[in-house]
Structures are given as structure tokens and as C-alpha cells.
Design an enzyme around this catalytic site. Sequence first.
Site, PDB file in Angstrom:
ATOM      1  N   TYR A 101       0.863  -1.188   0.000  1.00 25.07           N
ATOM      2  CA  TYR A 101       0.000   0.000   0.000  1.00 25.07           C
ATOM      3  C   TYR A 101       0.895   1.233   0.000  1.00 25.07           C
ATOM      4  O   TYR A 101       1.808   1.326   0.832  1.00 25.07           O
ATOM      5  CB  TYR A 101      -0.880   0.007   1.264  1.00 25.07           C
ATOM      6  CG  TYR A 101      -1.708   1.261   1.394  1.00 25.07           C
ATOM      7  CD1 TYR A 101      -3.011   1.312   0.900  1.00 25.07           C
ATOM      8  CD2 TYR A 101      -1.181   2.419   1.981  1.00 25.07           C
ATOM      9  CE1 TYR A 101      -3.761   2.467   0.982  1.00 25.07           C
ATOM     10  CE2 TYR A 101      -1.934   3.579   2.062  1.00 25.07           C
ATOM     11  CZ  TYR A 101      -3.216   3.595   1.567  1.00 25.07           C
ATOM     12  OH  TYR A 101      -3.958   4.748   1.640  1.00 25.07           O
ATOM     13  N   GLU A 185      -3.147   7.397  -4.268  1.00 27.17           N
ATOM     14  CA  GLU A 185      -3.067   6.133  -3.531  1.00 27.17           C
ATOM     15  C   GLU A 185      -2.950   4.973  -4.509  1.00 27.17           C
ATOM     16  O   GLU A 185      -3.643   4.950  -5.527  1.00 27.17           O
ATOM     17  CB  GLU A 185      -4.345   5.973  -2.699  1.00 27.17           C
ATOM     18  CG  GLU A 185      -4.400   4.696  -1.893  1.00 27.17           C
ATOM     19  CD  GLU A 185      -5.776   4.480  -1.279  1.00 27.17           C
ATOM     20  OE1 GLU A 185      -5.984   4.880  -0.123  1.00 27.17           O
ATOM     21  OE2 GLU A 185      -6.642   3.917  -1.962  1.00 27.17           O
TER      22      GLU A 185
END
Length: 378
Positions: A101, A185
Site C-alpha cells: 500500500y 493512492e
Amino acid sequence: MDLYEHQARQLFAEHGIAVPRAEVVDNAAAARRAALRLGGRAVVKAQVRTGGRGKAGGVKMAAGPAAAALTARQILGMEIKGHIVRTVMLAEPVDIEAEFYVSYVLDRASGTFLAVASAQGGMDIEEVAATRPDAVARIPVDPAEGVTDDKAREIAEVAGLPPEAAPVLSRLWQVLTREDALLVEVNPLVRTTDGEILALDGKVTLDDNAAFRRSRWGGAETAGPHDDPLESEAAAKGLNYVKLDGEVGIIGNGAGLVMSTLDVVAGCGARPANFLDIGGGASARIMADGLSVILSDPEVKAVLVNVFGGITACDAVADGIVQALETVRLTKPLVVRLDGNNAARGRSILDSRAHPLIQQATTMDDAARRAARLADAA
Ligand code: GDP
Ligand code: MN
């Protein structure tokens, strides 16, 4: 403004972040042809501006072109967290060895940007963040210095990402700063079994204040169909309206007053059904348009009009309401609170109209309490 995944990945690719090949389609036949071009197998992914698509059944692997067509048919039209799926993206599947992530986010509390990264990426990142916060690194980034190669290596190391992920971290920073984004993201950023680092999913939130120099995403995207039919109708009428999921419709003048009104209604134990700021113009037409949008929301049980007269005086607002009643049939109770410039005159205009469904309150608290009670009783 949030971009769709396929737009976010386009930006990633332009800034040198590797992404799998993909195509966007809006029907099953086109999905079949796209899968053929991608080599047969494909990951079929709902294009909606919300996360958690995988868990909602909006991301599925198709073993061949026929399966891709069937899967696309299943996913198209699906509703994910209130968003209807209008297009799907077909991506070339990759063999995942590890999911990471990575993101940059503007942290308003500390007044800087944060790199947030974890070696435990994938669909369960929220749970990881909640149960094992130490598995998610949060590293401040000084916007004046940016993410240099050294900084990228530092972020990768602290987060436990492989060193090959560092270049992605610098490039993702370029996406944030050069594209006027407030959030970028990638989840998951993956290492494939071949050792390649690829962005498999992307989220980019652009800063609306920079929309004037981002016309590429403007026009079609912002003026295009809204996810909610009431929002589309309101946008077509030029209203500053946002649909919420409560039962008390709200009309006010000035964004600050409207937001306070939402809070006060919530404080009375009711839920606001919308945000609607009629701004400085309280013309009969704006009032009629606003009322008709709000009254056509089946969840609305009562409506609260909260106006503080300034440049737009309360008698003009009251006239607007009375005239709006000529074109809109009032079907639900309306609580009106007028205060400020010419409030007394405004109230007497509404008193003389004596509509059985309209009642007046003199304070915002009283108005909110009444509206909440009426909604509850309905
Ligand atoms: P989200 O649920 O909305 O975040 O959608 P994602 O695009 O992140 O997809 C959800 C999950 O599907 C990812 O975390 C991956 O585990 C899986 N996935 C997506 N694309 C691929 C792929 O090409 N190959 C494999 N094996 N899994 C994939
Ligand atoms: Mn994802």
C-alpha cells in the site's frame, strides 16, 4: 474531485509508473473483444468513484473472452455503495507475489503531506490499519523538499517495502504535485512473480481549486451524469445541492449557515437529507427549484428553510417561498426560520399566506427541533 481508476492509472503511466495493459468498455460485446486483445484472460473491474469494489463483487477474474463478456454483463449496472457501475475496465491479469500500500495525503492536522505506506497492502488495508497500526508507516514529507531519491528509499525502508518500490514513490509524488492532487493512492502496488513492480489500482483526488488548469478532467467529467439522479437534476438547475441520506430536507443561504444547520438538525436526533445553499439569490425560481428537488426525494419527511437575511432580505425570501408555492405543490411540512434583515416583514408575508403545512420558528434551534419532530412523526 475523485478520478476513476482508469483515469488515475493514465496519470500513473504518464509519470512512469508501470500499470498492466487495460481497456475500458460499457457493454458485454466490447468486453469480449477487449479480452481477446489483452490475450484472453482478463480482470474485469467496476469503474466507480469509491473503494472496496473487490469486496462488493466489483472485481472479478475472467478465464477467457466469453467469461469476460458474462462477467462484464454481471458487473455493469451493479450498485456499489450507492454508485451505479456504467463502465468496466478489463486489465491483463498478473501473478501477484506481494501486495503493498502506498499513498500521499495532505494531512491538514499537521499542515504537511504524509507518505502512508505498508507492506501489508491489498483489500484488508483498513483492517490492518485499525488492528496493527505499526504495520502502516506514516512519514511526513516536506512539500518544499519533495520526495527525493533518498526520501523515497527512506519511506520504502521504514514501511518494509522492497527497495525496487522506491522509484514508484518518487514518481507518485510527481503525480501528486504536478497534477494538482490532494491524495494519490496505490493499493495494491504489487511485485509480480517475475519481480516487476506494478500499480494494480489507483485513486487520485484532484484539488478542485486547480480545476481551471485541469480542463482535461473537467467538462465531460464534472458536468457529466452524477451518480445520484437528484444531484443531476439539481446540477441541471444550477443548484448547489448535495444529497445526503437523512429525512430532513435543508435549504439555507450561505454554505456556513447551511453546514451549521446540518449540525443542529443532527444535534436534535434527526438526519439531514441534503445540503442546499441558495446563496445570495433567494428568487422565487431558485426557491421553487430547490423545493421541487427536495420534495421529490422520497426519504424527505419534513423541510427546514433557515435564512439569515443580509444582502438578500427576509421579505424577498418569503416572497420567493410564496411564489414557489404557485408552481410546486407542497406535500410535506415546511418549517421556516427567518432572521436578520427585514425578518419581521418576511414573517408576516408567510403568516398572511397561512399555508397549513408551513410553520415558522424564530431561532435556528427551535426550527431544527420542530423539523426533527415533524420528520419523526411522519
Ligand atoms: P478495490 O477492492 O476497489 O480496491 O479494487 P482493486 O483494484 O484493488 O482490486 C481488489 C483486489 O483484486 C486486489 O487487491 C488484488 O488482490 C486483486 N486483483 C486485482 N487485479 C489483479 C490481477 O491482475 N491479478 C490478481 N491475481 N489479482 C488481482
Ligand atoms: Mn484497491
